[in-house]
Design an enzyme around this catalytic site. Structure first.
Site, mmCIF file in Angstrom:
data_model
loop_
_atom_site.group_PDB
_atom_site.id
_atom_site.type_symbol
_atom_site.label_atom_id
_atom_site.label_comp_id
_atom_site.label_asym_id
_atom_site.label_seq_id
_atom_site.Cartn_x
_atom_site.Cartn_y
_atom_site.Cartn_z
ATOM 1 N N GLU A 1 0.636 -1.173 0.175
ATOM 2 C CA GLU A 1 -0.027 0.188 0.100
ATOM 3 C C GLU A 1 0.869 1.135 0.052
ATOM 4 O O GLU A 1 1.881 1.257 0.606
ATOM 5 C CB GLU A 1 -0.797 -0.185 1.281
ATOM 6 C CG GLU A 1 -1.762 0.972 1.578
ATOM 7 C CD GLU A 1 -2.427 0.882 2.762
ATOM 8 O OE1 GLU A 1 -2.186 -0.227 3.705
ATOM 9 O OE2 GLU A 1 -3.380 1.607 3.485
ATOM 10 N N LYS B 1 2.333 -8.373 -14.455
ATOM 11 C CA LYS B 1 1.030 -7.653 -14.171
ATOM 12 C C LYS B 1 1.496 -7.148 -12.628
ATOM 13 O O LYS B 1 1.969 -7.682 -11.995
ATOM 14 C CB LYS B 1 -0.106 -8.408 -14.014
ATOM 15 C CG LYS B 1 -1.145 -9.047 -15.194
ATOM 16 C CD LYS B 1 -2.112 -7.744 -15.406
ATOM 17 C CE LYS B 1 -2.768 -8.004 -16.813
ATOM 18 N NZ LYS B 1 -2.004 -7.520 -18.032
ATOM 19 N N CYS C 1 -5.491 -3.256 2.495
ATOM 20 C CA CYS C 1 -5.503 -3.001 4.199
ATOM 21 C C CYS C 1 -6.516 -3.413 4.798
ATOM 22 O O CYS C 1 -7.080 -4.613 5.050
ATOM 23 C CB CYS C 1 -5.049 -1.731 4.399
ATOM 24 S SG CYS C 1 -4.143 -1.270 6.008
#
Lengths: 543, 543
Positions: free
Chosen positions: A44, A80, A116
């Site tokens: 993240e 990817k 998250c």
């Protein structure tokens, strides 16, 4: 056979260093490509670093981030990537909640990603995405460490994967950022909830595993009735992408790192949190006041592991109240650690202060004022060395002291980083024993463990003149601070009511000190930091 | 004729002092009853004090609050009260969002209440409640002060009242709580958007007005088509309550307090914020280092207005670099304010430090280390006086210094409360001129205004050796800190790019200092406090 090789790149970015972070991402993308990964996921907010806090209000910051993202996307041919930049998690100061839980159809494979907090709820997007056909859900994280969290997270992910008959790939960031430390320990689970890979703790790593998607298809066939019922409620967004160039390739190496023992895990959290704070703000060298006590001994040992002995200087600052034992122990510790030690006595300066204040204090007895002056002279010495040599001051107060306010503001609290401010005293002992045992020799002298803790600010002082025994204090603080329990509840655990009330009152009265203290590594579920918002003006008294 | 007399009790509760706050509420309820009010409204979270922050996680705190609420409700016979305790506003750490916007049918009157944030949105609950028939909407608030906010709030409320053809009664709390100050200035608007009452600024007050509900009925008749269309979307909850005992009574006194001039308003915010912080934490007396400069002069003047001259002690702490002018001005200021002044020179202690550190610093030139030592000796003196006499140290740094990091950690930043930390230097001058003009005499000597600002830590030093001219620095900081503007945007306002970059870099580099500074009164839209969350580890550099 439908098979996909997934890679989780648990990297250590730096908040705000967007270009450097993009280079880091590209570097690890190459490694993933070399390892034959079809897909690589990053943590993240990997480009901005996490948490960027109010930098997110800056237009230039968002623009730099988007430019870096476009650049990374351009360079990700043949692989990817999951690198969402901001999206759906519950931080209302900065982000809008997302309303979609998309799945991506890539050839004959269905993938999904979420962020998250999403994974923490049993009926969150993961379930929705699995019901919509996702065979692999990648969950990208920056999950701040505290002791015991990794085990909890692992159990929870296993349950989610099995519940939803889906492969779960959980990638976590690594590194220290202000008071937070991120532990990595990324995982991949198969649809039975079995862990098939685990990444290193507190280190960058690429976690690779091959997933057999046909297995998932078969498992779901057996479970189709239950899934169809659930599916009625689910309205996923489907996004089609070009096929992955799935290739035949050799088996990846097994990626199964042993989990750390609990005390070693905490120790490594403290080491990494300290190393990253010091180096990411651009310092190389630290300075620590060595009292001969256990707290400064542990901090010095951590600093040496974080930065190397050559980058740590100890300072002994004796007064007439310093015992021969503590002075000798400080010297021994420095020798055992292989660090330089300076000696700057405080006696002359203390006398000068007393002379200067004599008229103002005329006729009054010595009291805590003169004790605090000693601590503040030491704080000033350390800051002067910091100013003169460009060293960062590490402070040595522990959580028991911060909780009870048994610290001197601008004295022993003076410094840039409070390494063990979230470590209760009993855990300071456990970690210190661990320092010796992991070194396989005596680093911290036995006499440091044996001596009754003392601030040595007046003759024959010990901490227990002022505080309850640490075993008791720590247990009460854990219940009161970390678990928000009330006095009757803690008394029911078997502590004396008078002691519990005294501790609760100390916590409330000393908020003003904690508010001016340096930050330090969070290792418990609730540290005296961003997690803790007690008003300073606060007349509430526990009933 | 349908008429209702509404009272707004803008009171000054203390966070956590639930029983005392309940007594305060009951006291003002009696006053409202005596004034013939049919209804009295209190500010948001009046029983707990606002903001209670993490106290809300304590079960015992919530229970004490509910007990006090039940007690107040029991004693409110013959008067309607709006005293919702927690509910609908957008603080996701503590509260769930409400999903209802109820209206209360009281005999032939329709009333509604909502909380704080609700009123800030044009299509919020107020509109819904008015469409559902509410003739009076009471909006209960704890709206933190910043300069200019009251005028903005007043215009917005006038618009809402006229838009919704509804009487709006806005009650705000009063008082200081940690870094926040609440300004009162409650308002009542009629359905034309005309203000019919305004409460005092920065003082407790009962704002009373009679509302003619038939007027609202007539106005709405003329507007019925537009309202009906809107009504289709509205689904209010209607709750019936017993009739109000509406009685004939004499006209209430006109309640129309003049708004304060802008500089006086800020001055009063600083005075009240300081008084409440000092007294609510249980102190009576403060001590201030008087340098002879403008910042400490202003802080001393504020302290005298907040606490009385007998509760303020000044300390002059000269060094060899202190000029005759500043020493003389410090003494004059103390005399003009009627406060005691102590004199504690730093020269002897500074020499002792240099002697003690001579070996460690051998062969090195004097630099900022020795300047910081001077500031830290002064910080230690003030803290020693605080310890010995139980005085609170007020610090004197301003927002320009905090922004640029032109302060010494543990030196001039040492203390319990930073009165002017949110006041930019140019505003320090304006407020200081105002101190003299409101006193009608010279309190702060003219020479203090005329002298170039200097920290006097080395010979012939001035602030402008290090900082851009304050007029420029303040404007850049306002754009960069309060408005989050980027460098190109600020350069486009006419500032030199090199200067803007230098200031932006100073702000980022000095976050670690601000994080350890004391709290102080917020008077701008964005203070260096809870509003400001810049990471310390932050490698972002403005493009």
């Amino acid at each position: 056979m439908r098979r996909i090789r997934v890679g989780l790149a648990q990297i250590n970015p730096t908040v705000g260093a967007i270009e450097a972070n993009a280079r880091l991402v590209l570097d690890w993308m190459e490694r993933a490509r070399a390892a034959g990964c079809d897909l690589v996921a990053f943590p993240e907010l990997a480009l901005t670093g996490y948490p960027p806090e109010d930098l997110l209000f800056k237009t230039a910051f968002i623009e730099a981030n988007l430019r870096a993202l476009a650049d990374v996307a351009r360079q990700s041919r043949g692989i990817k990537q999951y690198l969402p930049n901001y999206g759906v998690f519950d931080e209302n100061r900065y982000f809008q909640s997302g309303t979609e839980a998309p799945v991506f159809v890539v050839g004959d494979t269905v993938l999904a990603a979420n962020i998250c907090e999403d994974i923490w709820y049993p009926t969150g997007p993961t379930t929705l995405q699995a019901l919509a056909g996702a065979e692999l859900v990648v969950t990208i994280n920056a999950s701040p460490y505290h002791a015991g969290k990794a085990q909890f997270r692992e159990k929870m992910l296993a349950t989610r994967a099995a519940d939803d008959l889906v492969c779960l790939a959980f990638v976590n960031t690594v590194g220290g950022q202000d008071e937070l430390v991120f532990d990595g320990q990324s995982f991949i689970f198969n649809e039975k909830g079995e862990r098939i890979a685990r990444g290193r703790a507190f280190e960058e790593d690429l976690v690779v595993a091959d997933l057999d998607l046909d297995e998932i298809f078969r498992a779901r066939l057996h479970d189709s009735r239950r899934r169809k019922e659930k599916l009625r409620a689910a309205e996923p967004t489907r996004i089609s992408l070009p096929s992955l160039p799935l290739r035949e390739k050799p088996k990846p190496p097994a990626h199964e790192i042993q989990a750390l023992e609990p005390v070693e895990e905490i120790y490594q959290a403290l080491v990494l949190g300290t190393r990253d704070y010091v180096t990411k703000i651009g310092y190389k060298h630290v300075v620590i006041g060595l009292s001969g006590g256990i707290d400064s001994a542990l901090v010095a040992a951590i600093a040496v592991d974080a930065l190397g002995a050559a980058n740590v200087t100890g300072v002994t600052m004796p007064s007439p109240f310093s015992s021969l034992g503590t002075r000798r122990d400080a010297a021994r510790l420095a020798k055992n650690l292989g660090i330089d030690m300076l000696r700057v006595p405080i006696t002359g300066v203390l006398k000068a202060y007393k002379r200067a204040l004599a008229a103002a204090f005329k006729g009054l007895k010595e009291d805590v004022t003169e004790e605090n002056l000693q601590a503040r002279i030491r704080g000033n010495y350390l800051m002067a060395l910091s100013n003169k040599f460009g060293w960062l001051v590490l402070t040595t107060g522990n959580k028991s002291e911060y909780g009870a306010g048994y610290t001197t503001l601008y004295g022993d609290m003076a410094g840039g980083f409070a390494v063990i401010k979230d470590v209760p005293k009993m855990l300071v002992y456990a970690l210190s024993r661990h320092v010796n045992s992991r070194a396989g020799r005596t680093v911290i002298p036995q006499s440091v463990f044996d001596r009754a803790p003392s601030a040595e600010l007046r003759p024959d002082q010990t901490d227990q003149d002022t505080l309850p025994p640490y075993a008791e204090l720590d247990a009460i603080l854990q219940a009161y601070v970390e678990e928000d329990r009330g006095v009757p509840d803690i008394v029911a655990q078997g502590f004396a009511e008078e002691t519990v009330r005294r501790v609760a009152s100390m916590v409330a009265r000393n908020e003003y000190k904690r508010r001016q203290g340096p930050i330090g590594v969070k290792i418990t579920p609730r540290a005296f930091g961003r997690d803790w918002r007690l008003p300073i003006v606060n007349r509430f008294r526990e009933p």
